[in-house]
Scaffold this active site. Structure first.
Site, PDB file in Angstrom:
ATOM      1  N   GLU A   1       0.848  -1.209   0.000  1.00  0.00           N
ATOM      2  CA  GLU A   1       0.000   0.000   0.000  1.00  0.00           C
ATOM      3  C   GLU A   1       0.877   1.251   0.000  1.00  0.00           C
ATOM      4  OE1 GLU A   1      -1.808   3.474   1.357  1.00  0.00           O
ATOM      5  OE2 GLU A   1      -0.553   2.383   2.747  1.00  0.00           O
TER       6      GLU A   1
ATOM      7  N   LEU B   1      -4.696  -0.253   5.514  1.00  0.00           N
ATOM      8  CA  LEU B   1      -5.559   0.134   4.390  1.00  0.00           C
ATOM      9  C   LEU B   1      -6.667   1.094   4.821  1.00  0.00           C
ATOM     10  CD1 LEU B   1      -6.062  -3.288   2.528  1.00  0.00           C
ATOM     11  CD2 LEU B   1      -4.176  -1.690   2.309  1.00  0.00           C
TER      12      LEU B   1
ATOM     13  N   ASN C   1      -6.132   5.412   2.639  1.00  0.00           N
ATOM     14  CA  ASN C   1      -7.367   4.661   2.837  1.00  0.00           C
ATOM     15  C   ASN C   1      -7.777   3.985   1.539  1.00  0.00           C
ATOM     16  OD1 ASN C   1      -9.787   3.687   3.721  1.00  0.00           O
ATOM     17  ND2 ASN C   1     -10.789   5.663   3.956  1.00  0.00           N
ATOM     18  N   CYS C   2      -7.745   2.677   1.530  1.00  0.00           N
ATOM     19  CA  CYS C   2      -8.005   1.928   0.292  1.00  0.00           C
ATOM     20  C   CYS C   2      -9.315   1.172   0.333  1.00  0.00           C
ATOM     21  CB  CYS C   2      -6.889   0.922   0.054  1.00  0.00           C
ATOM     22  SG  CYS C   2      -5.283   1.670  -0.063  1.00  0.00           S
ATOM     23  N   VAL C   3     -10.107   1.336   1.368  1.00  0.00           N
ATOM     24  CA  VAL C   3     -11.303   0.513   1.507  1.00  0.00           C
ATOM     25  C   VAL C   3     -12.546   1.389   1.570  1.00  0.00           C
ATOM     26  CG1 VAL C   3     -12.403  -1.294   2.863  1.00  0.00           C
ATOM     27  CG2 VAL C   3      -9.935  -1.197   2.754  1.00  0.00           C
TER      28      VAL C   3
END
Lengths: 140, 426
Positions: free
Chosen positions: B150, B209, B241-243
């Site tokens: 990430e 994430l 923030n990937c979610v």
């Protein structure tokens, strides 16, 4: 403090100072196991809907509660009941397909759950005892 | 604190031998950019694609969207504490490549999300379909753990945005906007009759994430604090923030926060915009207590009349949102909260995981469970196999012809909780 989880990674890797209980089952069964203990007077210490990965998407869930059971803590009950309600809304119509993804990405889901939970455990370890056990505790 | 934003309107992006901006066209030398990015030993390869408005193009899975900017005058550099040294930003002059963005994609984890369609019905739901996008397709070296992966993708995006931003350092802006925040004392003397308003910006901070960085500090380890609104415009806040694609705040959102923009628009006429309070969204309930106590304390200390609160993410942050709202209202200060909804596909279920009677002024960004149909696209940028495992999809989501039937939550920015979208409800 007591960990309730269906994630083997949390069972294996969480700090040894925490007691743990493994749930052989799905995310929902972890929520129900926590709710049953809240009925008996345990308190919720982490939010059951940790992570933005939705119920029905990730199969894994880890929740921290107080080891001691005292009187029923209504705020804890409210949060777990709200979480069960959200679980049910979000998993409606998602049966089948999700299981394939959950298997394919199982290691990633376990890792995300374990890492978010480890962050919460770090917070929990900064005080001498769980915040819920302090008498001057603020209301949730 | 006063910041001038010099906008250079970008109407096209093209690959070329020399990176430059000429006649409002952004030319990119990918070889030079690639060499810069591959200095990161964890990045195995990076490819570039251009996605323009109106094309039959789908970008999937989207990690972050970043607007290229450069400091022209004033302290610090863009993305302080991350790419530039730790020095306060938010004053002087910043040039912006308005109409362009860097979009990162990468297979960080096996479950995927985040679609940007450049045309068709999906394009209406995301603001990024209106931009000229330089898309980075990042592949990392084998064996990299998820958190390291990430970070590699995050930095590749930020470095690319900074590289493109530097091309605008000497340019004359097409349009200049000025934003100024007086000190608390000056503001009160200058606008004695106007209601004083603060903005509480909640930042995702749960962990892997799900992170946000402020001047390089991991927000989960920060107490609630304050920023000048213009610090956001210089990249003081970046997204890891990937979610939850539909309601995460990308770095682009932080740079162009619409609540800040709108409060500035009314500043000095309808209200006195005092500043931004930033607070986190952690998993441990006592952290939530402490942070929301702190938010209410700062609001009280500032002595404002009203507060706008925005949320980020799904589920657990609903509790932070309600705690912030309840505790601020208990101080006698009016609040308006901005959120989105997970009300089921029929919209009939309760929208949030938490509620309180004091949350009586709510703005919604839309229902993330709403089902939409996305037609097939001629070109897929990124990892098309991701469409099979997209969050918000369900049994039979991906049709044989490449069309997708899924919940709105698959689309990047669709139900953004800063209001950087078109959906709402009355």
């Amino acid at each position: 403090m007591l960990i309730i989880t269906n994630n083997q990674k949390v069972m294996d890797e969480a700090d040894p100072r925490f007691e743990r209980y493994f749930v052989e089952g799905k995310y929902e069964e972890v929520l129900l196991a926590v709710r049953d203990r809240i009925h008996k007077g345990h308190r919720l210490l982490t939010h059951p809907l940790s992570g933005s990965v939705k119920p029905g998407q990730t199969p894994y869930k880890s929740i921290l509660i107080s080891k001691e059971a005292t009187e029923l803590h209504l705020e804890s009950l409210q949060i777990i009941e709200d979480s069960i309600r959200v679980y049910s809304t979000q998993t409606k119509n998602q049966a089948g397909y999700r299981e394939e993804i959950q298997t394919a990405a199982a290691e990633d889901f376990r890792e995300v759950d374990a890492r978010l939970f480890a962050g919460a455990l770090e917070s929990a370890m900064r005080a001498a005892k769980p915040m819920s056990e302090y008498k001057e505790e603020a209301k949730l | 604190m006063k910041l001038e934003i010099g906008q250079i309107f970008i109407r096209d992006i093209q690959f070329d031998a020399v990176s430059r901006i000429e006649n409002n066209i952004l030319y990119v030398n990918t070889q030079e950019l690639k060499a810069l990015l591959l200095e990161d030993e964890h990045l195995a390869s990076v490819d570039f694609e251009i996605a323009k408005p109106g094309e039959k193009t789908r970008i999937i899975p989207v990690k972050d969207v970043i607007e290229p900017r450069v400091k022209v005058e004033g302290g610090g550099g863009i993305f302080p504490g991350v790419l530039a040294k730790v020095e306060a930003v938010g004053s002087g002059r910043t040039n912006v490549l308005k109409g362009a963005a860097v979009v990162t994609t990468g297979r960080i984890v096996g479950f995927q999300e985040g679609i940007i369609d450049m045309s068709g019905p999906g394009a209406d739901y995301t603001p990024f379909s209106k931009l000229n996008n330089l898309v980075l397709i990042c592949e990392t070296v084998d064996g990299l753990k998820q958190h390291a992966h990430e970070k590699v993708v995050r930095f590749a995006g930020l470095k690319t945005a900074a590289y493109l931003g530097r091309l605008a350092k000497e340019l004359v802006a097409d349009e200049v906007k000025t934003y100024e925040t007086p000190s608390v004392k000056e503001g009160m003397l200058k606008y004695p009759d106007l209601p004083r308003v603060a903005y509480v910006l909640m930042l995702q901070s749960q962990g892997l994430l799900h992170d946000t960085y402020v001047y390089g500090v991991d927000m989960k380890q920060s107490l609630t604090t304050m920023l000048y609104p213009t610090e956001l415009m210089d990249g003081a806040i970046i997204s890891g923030n990937c979610v939850s694609a539909c309601d995460k705040n990308t770095t682009y959102h932080h740079l162009n926060n619409p609540v800040v923009e709108d409060l500035f628009a009314k500043h000095g006429t309808e209200l006195n915009f005092v500043g931004v309070i930033i607070t986190n969204e952690n998993v441990y309930l006592a952290d939530k207590e402490r942070s929301s106590d702190w938010t209410a304390k700062l609001v009280e200390l500032l002595g404002v009349d009203g507060v706008v609160i925005s949320q980020e993410g799904f589920g657990n942050p609903d509790t932070d949102l309600i705690m912030n709202c309840k505790k601020i209202e208990a101080k006698g200060v009016k609040t308006v909260i901005i959120t989105d909804e997970y009300a089921g596909r029929d919209g009939a279920s309760q929208s949030l995981a938490d509620a309180d009677a004091s949350a009586d002024a709510v703005v919604t960004g839309g229902n993330a469970n709403m089902v939409i149909e996305l037609p097939p696209m001629e070109r897929i940028i990124g990892h098309k196999e991701a469409a099979d495992v997209i969050a918000g999809g369900f049994d039979g989501s991906l049709k044989e012809d490449g069309s997708i039937v899924a919940e709105l939550q698959v689309i990047t920015g669709a139900t953004n909780e800063l209001g950087f979208n078109k959906l709402s409800a009355r």
